[in-house]
Scaffold this active site. Structure first.
Site, short mmCIF file in Angstrom:
data_model
loop_
_atom_site.label_atom_id
_atom_site.label_comp_id
_atom_site.label_asym_id
_atom_site.label_seq_id
_atom_site.Cartn_x
_atom_site.Cartn_y
_atom_site.Cartn_z
N ASP A 1 -4.62 3.91 -1.99
CA ASP A 1 -5.73 4.29 -1.10
C ASP A 1 -6.17 5.72 -1.35
OD1 ASP A 1 -6.09 1.99 0.71
OD2 ASP A 1 -4.00 2.37 1.23
N SER B 1 0.84 -1.20 0.00
CA SER B 1 0.00 0.00 0.00
C SER B 1 0.87 1.25 0.00
CB SER B 1 -0.90 0.02 1.23
OG SER B 1 -1.53 1.29 1.31
N ASP C 1 -6.94 -6.14 4.19
CA ASP C 1 -6.27 -4.83 4.21
C ASP C 1 -6.29 -4.23 5.61
OD1 ASP C 1 -5.27 -2.33 3.60
OD2 ASP C 1 -7.01 -1.68 2.43
N MET D 1 -12.02 5.14 -0.65
CA MET D 1 -12.65 5.44 0.64
C MET D 1 -13.24 6.83 0.52
SD MET D 1 -9.65 3.84 2.99
CE MET D 1 -8.53 3.79 1.59
N MET E 1 -11.86 -5.33 5.27
CA MET E 1 -11.04 -4.42 6.09
C MET E 1 -10.71 -5.10 7.41
SD MET E 1 -10.48 -1.72 4.29
CE MET E 1 -9.42 -1.01 5.55
N HIS F 1 -1.28 -1.23 -4.25
CA HIS F 1 -2.52 -0.86 -3.57
C HIS F 1 -2.49 0.66 -3.37
CE1 HIS F 1 -6.10 -1.70 -1.14
NE2 HIS F 1 -5.66 -0.76 -0.30
N MET G 1 -8.70 8.68 -0.18
CA MET G 1 -9.53 9.10 0.98
C MET G 1 -9.98 10.53 0.79
SD MET G 1 -7.11 7.69 3.99
CE MET G 1 -6.46 6.02 3.98
N HIS H 1 -8.32 1.56 -4.07
CA HIS H 1 -9.30 1.36 -2.99
C HIS H 1 -9.93 2.71 -2.67
CE1 HIS H 1 -9.63 0.38 1.65
NE2 HIS H 1 -10.81 0.65 1.11
C1 DX5 Z 1 -6.40 1.89 5.51
C2 DX5 Z 1 -5.97 1.55 4.10
C3 DX5 Z 1 -4.90 0.55 4.03
C4 DX5 Z 1 -3.61 0.99 4.66
C5 DX5 Z 1 -2.96 -0.23 5.25
O1 DX5 Z 1 -7.50 2.72 5.44
O2 DX5 Z 1 -7.06 1.05 3.35
O3 DX5 Z 1 -4.66 0.11 2.71
O4 DX5 Z 1 -2.74 1.62 3.76
O5 DX5 Z 1 -1.86 0.17 5.96
P1 DX5 Z 1 -1.18 -0.77 7.04
O6 DX5 Z 1 -0.68 -1.98 6.31
O7 DX5 Z 1 -0.08 0.10 7.56
O8 DX5 Z 1 -2.21 -1.12 8.07
ZN ZN Z 2 -6.59 0.10 1.39
#
Ligand code: DX5
Ligand code: ZN
Length: 217
Positions: free
Chosen positions: A35, A8, A175, A68, A137, A33, A37, A66
């Protein structure tokens, strides 16, 4: 099928993002990956289209994006154009989830649904036959570096049974809080894809750490 590993980039050093992407290119990882947000669905803001386009321009592996964000339907095409190959939307953000999944597929991306830790995986029964993957999650979304929620194992086992009955071809991605200590147990419980952020990027040798996640036990 051997499980896949998806570092990620949320945990990458953004001042040297190009180098971090090259590191993943030169590792045993299977996917990036990514993310996204919005500060609305989750309390944090990460990055958007222009960064994803730049990552895509040098990435040698598919981008697993991903989302969010609230109202993801509004942006599905934009994420495709930015370079997403796999795209997942949260169950919690999509009142017309079947339509969202169909649109992602029509845009020629692998379509995934994500479910938060408090929601029962049985809620996914109706959509399971249509998805390419489910992202389970194992922390509350919004931040990297959080502790893995142990109840995930049971949810993973439940989901693996649903997969067997409803859609054996779909993949299960886990994840949040994944590391070399829990990776083997997660794969045993049914995980097909391991996402790992801080464990990889904070490791003294990230390429080697990724190999460790790939070659378990
Ligand atoms: C959290 C993200 C994850 C995050 C995971 O909201 O969706 O993908 O980057 O990070 P680690 O592996 O540090 O928990
Ligand atoms: Zn993620």
């Amino acid at each position: 099928m051997k499980h896949l590993v998806a570092p990620s980039l949320l945990a990458a050093d953004f001042l040297h993002l190009g180098k971090e992407v090259e590191m993943v290119n030169n590792s045993n990882a299977d996917l990036f990956h990514v993310d996204v947000m919005d500060g609305h669905f989750v309390p944090n803001i990460s990055f958007g289209f222009s960064i994803i386009k730049q990552i895509k321009s040098i990435a040698k592996k598919p981008l697993d994006v991903h989302l969010m964000i609230s109202n993801p339907d509004q942006y599905l095409r934009d994420f495709r154009e930015a370079g997403a190959d796999w795209l997942s939307v949260h169950y919690e953000t999509c009142p017309h989830l079947h339509r969202s999944i169909q649109q992602i597929k029509e845009l020629n991306m692998k379509a995934g649904v994500v479910i938060n830790p408090h929601n029962n995986v049985e809620l996914l029964q109706g959509i399971l036959p249509d998805v390419d993957f489910v992202l389970l999650m194992s922390v509350n979304p919004g931040f990297g570096g959080q502790a893995f929620i142990e109840a995930t194992y049971e949810r993973l086992q439940q989901l693996a049974i649903m997969k067997k009955n409803l859609n054996p071809n779909m993949l299960i991605e886990v994840d949040g809080g994944v590391n070399q200590e829990n990776a083997a147990a997660l794969v045993d419980a049914g995980a097909d894809i391991l996402v790992a952020g801080s464990a990889v990027f904070k490791a003294s040798d990230p390429v080697r750490y990724i190999s460790g996640l790939k070659n378990l036990g």
